[in-house]
Design an enzyme around this catalytic site. Structure first.
Site, PDB file in Angstrom:
ATOM      1  N   GLY A 117       0.789  -1.227   0.000  1.00  0.00           N
ATOM      2  CA  GLY A 117       0.000   0.000   0.000  1.00  0.00           C
ATOM      3  C   GLY A 117       0.819   1.275   0.000  1.00  0.00           C
ATOM      4  CB  SER A 121       3.737  -1.460  -8.293  1.00  0.00           C
ATOM      5  OG  SER A 121       2.787  -2.173  -9.066  1.00  0.00           O
ATOM      6  CB  SER A 123      -0.369  -5.648  -7.097  1.00  0.00           C
ATOM      7  OG  SER A 123      -0.232  -4.416  -7.777  1.00  0.00           O
ATOM      8  CD  GLU A 155      -2.936  -4.830 -10.293  1.00  0.00           C
ATOM      9  OE1 GLU A 155      -2.987  -3.893  -9.500  1.00  0.00           O
ATOM     10  OE2 GLU A 155      -1.893  -5.478 -10.522  1.00  0.00           O
ATOM     11  CG  ASP A 167       2.260  -0.092 -11.460  1.00  0.00           C
ATOM     12  OD1 ASP A 167       2.903   0.956 -11.669  1.00  0.00           O
ATOM     13  OD2 ASP A 167       1.250  -0.137 -10.745  1.00  0.00           O
ATOM     14  CE1 TYR A 218      -4.735   3.686 -10.886  1.00  0.00           C
ATOM     15  CE2 TYR A 218      -6.355   2.449 -12.144  1.00  0.00           C
ATOM     16  CZ  TYR A 218      -5.073   2.910 -11.980  1.00  0.00           C
ATOM     17  OH  TYR A 218      -4.113   2.597 -12.908  1.00  0.00           O
TER      18      TYR A 218
END
Length: 388
Positions: A117, A121, A123, A155, A167, A218
């Protein structure tokens, strides 16, 4: 981390693993431009996810996350979204299957030091690491851009974040001490040496506000940009995205756009122009001018795109008062995470102490600070090297 991953893998699965290192990323400038087919300037960093992984001759994928002690499994025959962090692994496997590739069952242990967080990135690092591992173990012969697209679609379809390609691209294409100018429309990219790596450090200051892109606005921002393109296409019939427009053209038709949509379009077009200027400054070693563009980027993200928060604004404004800082801005999707600061190497400790003291006085919490360096993208590490 590598030793821990190997030790835990042997304990859990009783065999020798392959080791994959998969980095987080920074982005010097060019935020929220990637899904608008614009320009970004990211780099891979020394914060990373580590995979210890091996095939298991079954139809089941088993994962153990060292960062929270959780185990999770899923079947290759029926992959559906759900389950928290395992979603990112499911998404990669599903998208590989959608390409007609035969994924086989595997066991893995995942660890890492990318703060969750914080806007680095994690993820994409999880997605990229699994992509690289399976590509190696199953000899898929995927190129790195193909793997980036797999991660991006993973994602989109599983966590449900309609992210751009930046990313995943940065995670897979990083090179030591070089930043990358990526054209998110053509996917052409150019490396630029980061000549300031001895005199200046890239320092990230965590706002300590955890952001979740899926639950934030987002996806709303993306829809607002698409609405702007739809309206402006009446005057510019050939446009496919905000990438095709200048900030002057958006200004010209301001009265045709809803106020919020105008702000979003204005920010994105200005940010694209800033990235191109920033690359010219990099080539001429003009760090002061580069830093001024970073400050302008933050102002746009805060006021026009409205993805900042009081903590990020405080950190960016505070950095601007420091003579050792060449430039600063919020980084990542926003609504929390880190600011990125270019700080004179010899004054990093002084900067850190000042920022932590001031932030604690204002918000009652000490922010974490990460001094990073630009490193290689996701890669398989030889087992003999990893074990050593």
């Amino acid at each position: 981390m590598i030793s821990q991953a190997i030790e835990q893998f042997k304990k859990q699965f009783h065999k020798e693993p392959l080791i994959v290192s998969s980095p987080g990323r920074i982005n010097l400038i060019g935020e929220h431009t990637d899904y608008n087919e614009g320009f970004v300037l990211p780099a891979a960093i020394d914060k990373k996810i580590i995979y210890a992984i091996a095939l298991n001759d079954t139809d089941t994928c088993n994962a153990y996350a060292l960062f929270n002690g959780e185990k999770a499994s899923f079947s290759l025959k029926d992959i559906k979204p759900g389950g928290g962090w395992i979603n990112y692994l499911k998404g990669v496997v599903y998208q590989l299957q959608q390409r007609g590739l035969e994924v086989k069952g595997f066991d893995c242990v995942i660890t890492g030091d990318i703060p969750i967080g914080a806007g680095m990135s994690s993820s994409a690092a999880v997605e990229g690491g699994l992509n690289v591992a399976l590509n190696h173990l199953l000899d898929f012969k995927l190129g790195r851009m193909d793997m980036a697209k797999v991660g991006q679609l993973a994602e989109h379809t599983f966590p449900g974040v309609k992210c751009g390609i930046m990313d995943q691209f940065a995670n897979l294409h990083g090179q030591k001490d070089r930043v990358m100018l990526l054209d998110c429309r053509s996917l052409e990219f150019t490396y630029f040496p980061f000549e300031f790596s001895k005199e200046y450090k890239i320092v990230l200051v965590n706002s300590m506000v955890h952001h979740s892109l899926a639950s934030s606005e987002y996806n709303v921002r993306r829809a607002q940009c698409e609405e702007g393109v739809k309206i402006l296409r009446e005057f510019f019939p050939d446009i496919s995205s905000l990438r095709n427009l200048t900030s002057a053209q958006v200004e010209q038709y301001k009265d045709k756009l809803p106020p919020k949509v105008y702000d979003r379009c204005r920010y994105v077009t200005q940010e694209n122009e800033r990235v191109e200027k920033a690359c010219a400054h990099l080539q001429r070693n003009e760090l002061k001018e580069f830093g001024e563009l970073m400050y302008a980027s933050h102002e746009g993200l805060s006021k026009l795109y409205e993805v900042s928060c009081p903590e990020l604004d405080f950190l960016a404004d505070l950095a601007k008062t420091r003579s050792e800082v060449a430039g600063a801005r919020m980084m990542g999707g926003g609504f929390g995470g880190c600011t990125i600061n270019l700080v004179q190497t010899e004054r990093v400790e002084e900067f850190t102490a000042f920022m932590q003291e001031q932030f604690q006085q204002h918000f009652g919490i000490i922010p974490e600070v990460y001094v990073t360096s630009i490193q290689e993208g996701a890669n398989v590490l030889q087992p003999t090297v990893a074990i050593a």
